[in-house]
Design an enzyme around this catalytic site. Structure first.
Site: not given
Ligand code: AGP
Length: 614
Positions: A2, A27, A75, A101-102, A487, A491, A494, A609
């Site tokens: 968020c 975010r 989010w 946010n939280g 990794e 990638k 996602e 992110k």
């Protein structure tokens, strides 16, 4: 997760809030909303499911006037993405609006209490409970907004960054933080507020990062006031943020991710600037100069991180163990924080985080601190919560990373870990002089090698089309290439939503080889290394089962070229630095496959992110 933005001053707030939300979309982007207060005590709230562009369409024909406002890009945690659940949330009487946010952990108990008092709720969110609680407290005692917020937050368990406006007081925004980031930007008779500094850098470079438990009173035309929940003043010196607005734009690239992949040669030069001297053949890190005793004397390193940063940590383990001969453990921060780990005061915990806001990594740091360990941070975002929670650290200096899939932060983290390992190895006398010089020179040559690798982009884009409809992928590597395989698979997962797994190549025979058939693409990192022949055998085993092989090899390799379906040739690099080169074609491969599949590369579904909740 968020993003929060706020503005109060003499300008129209709406365009500033919308541009700010776009900067913070990394975010979260499942819904967005804005609340504007005008001088005539009118509160207008507009919300939309989807991205900020969808919100703009909703607000297009509405009254968006007002010199004060708050906005949010979400989010979802509590309640599905919907207009009703989108922020801002308002009090029942329509006087207050709040963005958050939280997570309010005790929201259910607070909601029951308010329901008993006759409050009704429109949404399923924890945030609506908070705004109703503030409203209830404010009305009970006929209190000002600041006092009501202070009293309400004393009842709250959980994490929050909030901003609240009261239509009866259009000249004031109250903002508070606990465990979620919040930055105040100070302009001429105006204030900006955001989850990070990017929405405000176009207007001011003077910022204050709020600390946990602090509340900011933003009153247009008055100095910034910061107090705690008990109304004790918390003085802050404003800091200067050095951020070029150009770094926040795509600069002609179709996606931030592609731009950030291409940024890597320059980013790695920036990361090494002032830290490597080729003339003197030295490596310096101010953290090591300032805390030599703790870092050189460490009996053990414990690396804590999540996701891509955890993969960088796996490479860091190999670098530190081989150059320093000190044991290193690499832990998922989310597991470490809950399993009562054995930590002592001569342990050094290395916390790696691009955003510097990852909730699990932050909690792991707090735990390690309680147990007396010394904490070294490797972060990208300057002034972030993790950067401030650590005893010392080194920034990776790769500039803002906007694409949700981490690319340049990974290579920046590996670069800092290589510098750290080299420096500690030298200080401890554990790395042979010749080897030290070879690796220092190898590091200095990395940006040039990255540029060479990027020349393969159109070749990779071409053959990526062949994999548009693949359903699974396997990635294999050994030694330093194993974390790169993990990794590469992350990638692809996602951003393309193709199932992919990374394995140490030798583990193939212990199970995964059963999956290999003509439908299974296998990406093998087979550059020159001490285990080259063994990886070559793995390729033969895959080909024997008709698997399709994409191989990463060292320039001039003729053997694997004959076996593989697609072969990407990479410049020769010291094995311990090879992840800095081999990760790039895997980033490009994931990017191009995702583009072929028509995915929203920079904003993949369900992700954000910055993971500021557990
Ligand atoms: C990487 O592509 C991911 N988006 C994710 O795994 C990320 O690396 C992880 O959430 C950790 O973030 P941090 O580095 O900001 O702590």
């Amino acid at each position: 997760m968020c993003g929060i933005v706020g503005y109060i001053g003499c300008r129209q707030a709406y365009p500033i809030l919308i541009e700010g939300l776009k900067r913070l979309e990394y975010r979260g982007y499942d819904s967005a909303g804005v609340a504007l207060v005008s001088g005539v005590h009118q509160l207008n709230v507009y919300k939309s499911v989807g991205k900020v562009a969808d919100l703009e369409r909703v607000a297009e024909k509405q009254d968006v006037s007002g010199c004060a406002g708050i906005a949010h890009t979400r989010w979802a945690t509590h309640g599905e993405p919907s207009t009703v659940n989108a922020h801002p949330h308002c009090s029942s009487d329509g006087r207050l609006a709040l963005v958050h946010n939280g997570i309010i952990e005790n929201y259910a108990a607070l909601k029951d209490k308010l329901t008993d008092k006759g409050y009704a709720f429109k949404s399923n969110t924890d945030t609506e409970v908070l705004v109703q609680l503030i409203s209830y407290i404010q009305k009970q005692g006929e209190l000002d907004l600041l006092t009501a917020v202070q009293l309400a937050l004393r009842e709250v368990v959980g994490a929050y960054a909030i901003a609240v406006i009261d239509r009866s007081h259009p000249d004031e925004i109250i903002a508070a933080r606990k465990s979620s980031p919040l930055v105040v930007g100070i302009g001429e008779n105006e204030f900006f507020l955001a989850s990070d500094a990017t929405p405000m850098v176009a207007y001011t470079s003077k910022v204050v990062y709020l600390d946990d438990g602090e509340i900011a009173v933003l009153h247009a035309g008055r100095p910034l006031r910061i107090v705690n929940l008990n109304n004790v003043e918390c003085p802050h010196e404003a800091q200067t943020v050095a951020m070029d607005i150009g770094q926040l734009e795509k600069n002609g690239y179709p996606h931030f991710m592609l731009k950030e992949i291409y940024d890597q040669p320059d980013c790695i030069s920036d990361c090494m600037r002032g830290r490597i001297s080729l003339e003197a053949q030295t490596v310096t890190l101010s953290a090591v100069s300032n805390f030599r005793e703790q870092l050189v004397g460490a009996r053990r390193f414990i690396i804590v991180a999540c996701g891509t940063s955890w993969h960088a940590g796996l490479i860091g383990k190999q670098l530190i163990e081989s150059f320093c001969r000190v044991p290193v453990e690499v832990e998922y921060a989310s597991e470490f924080r809950y399993r009562n780990p054995v930590i002592s005061s001569d342990d050094v915990v290395i916390a790696i985080s691009q955003s510097g806001e990852t909730a699990d990594t932050l909690a792991a740091i707090e735990l390690a601190k309680e147990k007396g360990a010394f904490i070294y941070g490797i972060c990208n975002v300057v002034g972030s919560s993790i950067a401030r929670a650590t005893d010392t650290g080194s920034y990776i200096h790769v500039g803002p990373e906007i694409g949700v899939a981490s690319t340049k932060a990974f290579t920046g983290q590996v670069t800092v870990l290589a510098l750290l390992a080299l420096l500690l190895g030298k200080e401890k006398g554990m790395i042979p002089e010749e080897e030290y010089h070879r690796i220092v020179q190898g590091l200095a040559a990395i940006p040039g090698k990255m540029r060479e690798v990027l020349k393969q982009d159109s070749f990779i884009a071409d053959f990526s089309k062949m994999f548009t409809y693949a359903r699974n992928f396997i990635y294999l590597g050994r030694g330093y290439a194993f974390p790169v395989a993990l990794e590469g698979a992350l990638k692809l997962k996602e951003i393309s939503y193709i199932h992919a797994e990374g394995y140490p190549a030798a583990e193939m025979k212990h199970g995964p080889i059963a999956l290999v058939d003509a439908e299974m693409p296998v990406v093998v990192i087979a550059t020159q290394s001490v285990l080259y022949d063994k990886v070559l055998s793995n390729i033969q085993e895959i080909k024997a089962r008709k698997g399709r092989v994409v191989a990463l090899v060292t320039e001039g390799d003729t053997v694997i070229k004959k076996l593989a379906d697609y072969c990407i040739e990479l410049p020769e690099t010291p094995e311990c630095l090879s992840p800095l080169v081999t990760s790039i074609p895997l980033q490009l491969l994931a990017y191009h496959i995702a583009v072929c599949r028509g995915m929203d590369v920079d904003r993949p579904r369900n992700l954000a992110k910055s993971v500021t909740v557990e």
